[in-house]
Write a protein that holds these residues in place. Structure first.
Motif, mmCIF file in Angstrom:
data_model
loop_
_atom_site.group_PDB
_atom_site.id
_atom_site.type_symbol
_atom_site.label_atom_id
_atom_site.label_comp_id
_atom_site.label_asym_id
_atom_site.label_seq_id
_atom_site.Cartn_x
_atom_site.Cartn_y
_atom_site.Cartn_z
ATOM 1 N N LEU A 48 -0.731 -9.577 15.913
ATOM 2 C CA LEU A 48 0.856 -9.346 15.625
ATOM 3 C C LEU A 48 -0.318 -9.125 13.684
ATOM 4 C CD1 LEU A 48 2.959 -12.177 17.029
ATOM 5 C CD2 LEU A 48 2.808 -9.759 17.447
ATOM 6 N N GLY A 49 -1.167 -10.037 13.962
ATOM 7 C CA GLY A 49 -1.385 -9.256 12.470
ATOM 8 C C GLY A 49 -1.761 -7.727 12.091
ATOM 9 N N VAL A 50 -2.500 -7.431 12.871
ATOM 10 C CA VAL A 50 -2.278 -5.702 12.702
ATOM 11 C C VAL A 50 -0.903 -4.944 13.099
ATOM 12 C CG1 VAL A 50 -3.593 -3.395 13.729
ATOM 13 C CG2 VAL A 50 -4.908 -6.117 13.645
ATOM 14 N N GLY A 51 -0.575 -5.310 13.949
ATOM 15 C CA GLY A 51 0.413 -4.568 14.271
ATOM 16 C C GLY A 51 1.945 -4.579 12.890
ATOM 17 N N ALA A 52 1.673 -6.053 12.188
ATOM 18 C CA ALA A 52 2.720 -6.797 10.666
ATOM 19 C C ALA A 52 1.559 -5.280 9.978
ATOM 20 C CB ALA A 52 2.362 -7.592 11.229
ATOM 21 N N ALA A 53 0.301 -5.556 9.930
ATOM 22 C CA ALA A 53 0.276 -4.581 8.447
ATOM 23 C C ALA A 53 0.755 -2.737 9.255
ATOM 24 C CB ALA A 53 -1.457 -4.654 8.597
ATOM 25 N N LEU A 54 0.797 -2.452 9.971
ATOM 26 C CA LEU A 54 0.876 -0.971 10.162
ATOM 27 C C LEU A 54 2.492 -0.934 10.161
ATOM 28 C CD1 LEU A 54 -1.447 -0.550 13.222
ATOM 29 C CD2 LEU A 54 -2.350 0.408 11.416
ATOM 30 N N ALA A 55 2.852 -2.000 10.558
ATOM 31 C CA ALA A 55 4.377 -1.869 10.894
ATOM 32 C C ALA A 55 4.863 -1.931 8.882
ATOM 33 C CB ALA A 55 5.686 -3.067 11.325
ATOM 34 N N GLY A 56 4.559 -2.377 8.213
ATOM 35 C CA GLY A 56 4.409 -2.223 7.093
ATOM 36 C C GLY A 56 4.100 -1.225 6.184
ATOM 37 N N LEU A 57 2.900 -0.886 6.436
ATOM 38 C CA LEU A 57 2.493 0.993 5.955
ATOM 39 C C LEU A 57 3.275 1.886 6.798
ATOM 40 C CD1 LEU A 57 -0.930 1.234 6.980
ATOM 41 C CD2 LEU A 57 -0.203 1.327 4.341
ATOM 42 N N VAL A 58 4.815 1.910 8.146
ATOM 43 C CA VAL A 58 5.182 2.797 8.707
ATOM 44 C C VAL A 58 6.551 2.376 7.127
ATOM 45 C CG1 VAL A 58 5.998 3.462 10.117
ATOM 46 C CG2 VAL A 58 3.751 2.975 10.245
ATOM 47 N N ILE A 59 7.233 1.113 7.753
ATOM 48 C CA ILE A 59 8.133 1.454 6.705
ATOM 49 C C ILE A 59 8.205 1.395 5.712
ATOM 50 C CG2 ILE A 59 10.060 -1.090 6.431
ATOM 51 C CD1 ILE A 59 9.146 -1.900 8.491
ATOM 52 N N GLY A 60 6.853 1.359 4.841
ATOM 53 C CA GLY A 60 6.962 1.519 3.495
ATOM 54 C C GLY A 60 7.222 3.601 3.644
ATOM 55 N N GLU A 61 5.900 3.632 4.075
ATOM 56 C CA GLU A 61 6.205 5.214 4.120
ATOM 57 C C GLU A 61 7.573 5.505 4.048
ATOM 58 O OE1 GLU A 61 3.641 6.386 7.664
ATOM 59 O OE2 GLU A 61 2.002 6.209 6.098
ATOM 60 N N ARG A 62 8.364 5.209 4.811
ATOM 61 C CA ARG A 62 9.513 5.663 5.039
ATOM 62 C C ARG A 62 10.898 5.106 3.575
ATOM 63 N NH1 ARG A 62 9.639 5.169 11.599
ATOM 64 N NH2 ARG A 62 8.642 6.878 12.159
ATOM 65 N N TRP A 100 10.051 4.755 0.515
ATOM 66 C CA TRP A 100 9.303 5.438 -0.471
ATOM 67 C C TRP A 100 8.643 6.824 -0.267
ATOM 68 C CZ3 TRP A 100 7.423 -0.614 0.601
ATOM 69 C CH2 TRP A 100 8.566 -0.960 0.051
ATOM 70 N N HIS A 101 8.949 7.619 0.657
ATOM 71 C CA HIS A 101 8.567 8.685 0.822
ATOM 72 C C HIS A 101 7.258 9.181 0.480
ATOM 73 C CE1 HIS A 101 12.895 9.175 2.130
ATOM 74 N NE2 HIS A 101 12.897 8.787 0.938
ATOM 75 N N THR A 102 6.207 8.548 1.099
ATOM 76 C CA THR A 102 5.029 8.387 0.740
ATOM 77 C C THR A 102 4.311 9.751 1.860
ATOM 78 O OG1 THR A 102 4.326 6.348 1.857
ATOM 79 C CG2 THR A 102 5.028 6.386 -0.317
ATOM 80 N N PRO A 103 3.305 10.089 1.529
ATOM 81 C CA PRO A 103 2.628 10.299 2.528
ATOM 82 C C PRO A 103 2.322 9.562 3.689
ATOM 83 C CG PRO A 103 1.129 11.359 0.518
ATOM 84 C CD PRO A 103 2.698 9.990 0.311
ATOM 85 N N PRO A 104 1.846 10.107 4.993
ATOM 86 C CA PRO A 104 1.310 9.336 6.155
ATOM 87 C C PRO A 104 0.247 8.348 5.897
ATOM 88 C CG PRO A 104 1.183 11.397 6.494
ATOM 89 C CD PRO A 104 1.981 11.280 5.270
ATOM 90 N N LEU A 105 0.680 7.687 5.180
ATOM 91 C CA LEU A 105 -1.544 7.077 5.177
ATOM 92 C C LEU A 105 -1.669 6.331 5.945
ATOM 93 C CD1 LEU A 105 0.281 4.716 2.541
ATOM 94 C CD2 LEU A 105 -0.870 6.105 1.725
ATOM 95 N N VAL A 106 -0.845 5.904 7.179
ATOM 96 C CA VAL A 106 -1.736 5.810 8.804
ATOM 97 C C VAL A 106 -2.767 6.724 9.076
ATOM 98 C CG1 VAL A 106 -1.609 4.836 11.053
ATOM 99 C CG2 VAL A 106 0.213 3.904 9.056
ATOM 100 N N ASP A 107 -2.213 7.959 9.516
ATOM 101 C CA ASP A 107 -2.592 8.625 10.054
ATOM 102 C C ASP A 107 -4.174 9.760 8.879
ATOM 103 O OD1 ASP A 107 -0.941 9.058 11.854
ATOM 104 O OD2 ASP A 107 -0.002 10.576 10.833
ATOM 105 N N ASP A 108 -3.416 9.208 7.318
ATOM 106 C CA ASP A 108 -4.696 9.733 6.461
ATOM 107 C C ASP A 108 -5.756 8.310 6.754
ATOM 108 O OD1 ASP A 108 -3.339 11.518 5.753
ATOM 109 O OD2 ASP A 108 -2.953 10.957 3.454
ATOM 110 N N THR A 109 -5.566 7.166 6.758
ATOM 111 C CA THR A 109 -6.739 6.511 6.683
ATOM 112 C C THR A 109 -7.817 6.869 8.238
ATOM 113 O OG1 THR A 109 -5.479 5.026 5.800
ATOM 114 C CG2 THR A 109 -7.391 4.032 6.556
ATOM 115 N N ALA A 110 -6.990 7.155 9.087
ATOM 116 C CA ALA A 110 -7.714 6.710 10.563
ATOM 117 C C ALA A 110 -8.172 8.302 10.481
ATOM 118 C CB ALA A 110 -6.399 7.224 11.606
ATOM 119 N N VAL A 118 1.147 -0.911 -0.211
ATOM 120 C CA VAL A 118 0.043 0.033 0.156
ATOM 121 C C VAL A 118 0.858 1.305 -0.725
ATOM 122 C CG1 VAL A 118 -1.537 1.405 1.496
ATOM 123 C CG2 VAL A 118 -2.496 -1.098 1.192
ATOM 124 N N ALA A 119 2.221 1.369 1.004
ATOM 125 C CA ALA A 119 3.023 2.565 0.845
ATOM 126 C C ALA A 119 3.516 2.476 -0.573
ATOM 127 C CB ALA A 119 3.284 2.115 1.827
#
Length: 140
Positions: free
Chosen positions: A108-122, A124-134, A53-54
């Protein structure tokens, strides 16, 4: 600029990804066995989906990437039905094992998905997807 794929191209992308994901899940489960094979594929699938996603948010990608990877590959890789069967099998040994397995897998599944988003944002320098979704969810 690439053309949007037709319905047949999307169907083929999903099917090809599904074959690869299913074969991979079978291989991991053959080696790791139940319930650990299920935990491994579901957690790695959640992490990978977050990264995907990121990555997709970082730039315009070919229109078949998402159907191939997210729906096909990761859909074939991960498994809710086997999680349910593994949980049922663990329940015969007592409620503690079942609850521990479900908490481990879901937490751990939810944590892994969020970790993937955060790592991916860093990465590929994408906008913070987690914050926008929330924020989007709070506005509903």
């Amino acid at each position: 600029m690439s053309r949007a794929p037709g319905e047949g191209g999307t169907l083929l992308a999903v099917a090809a990804g599904g074959v690869l994901g299913s074969l991979g899940r079978w291989a991991v489960s053959s080696v790791a066995g139940a319930p650990w094979g299920t935990v491994v594929v579901n957690l790695t699938g959640a992490l990978t989906l977050g990264l995907l996603v990121a990555w997709l948010g970082a730039a315009q990608r070919h229109p078949l990437v998402r159907p191939f990877v997210a729906v096909g590959l990761l859909g074939g890789w991960t498994t809710y039905s086997t999680l349910a069967l593994d949980g049922h099998a663990l329940a015969t040994d007592g409620l503690g094992g079942l609850l521990g397995y479900l908490a481990l897998t879901l937490g751990l599944g939810v944590g892994a998905a969020l970790a993937g988003l955060v790592i991916g944002e860093r990465l590929w320098h994408t906008p913070p997807l987690v914050d926008d979704t929330a924020i989007d969810q709070e506005e509903l």
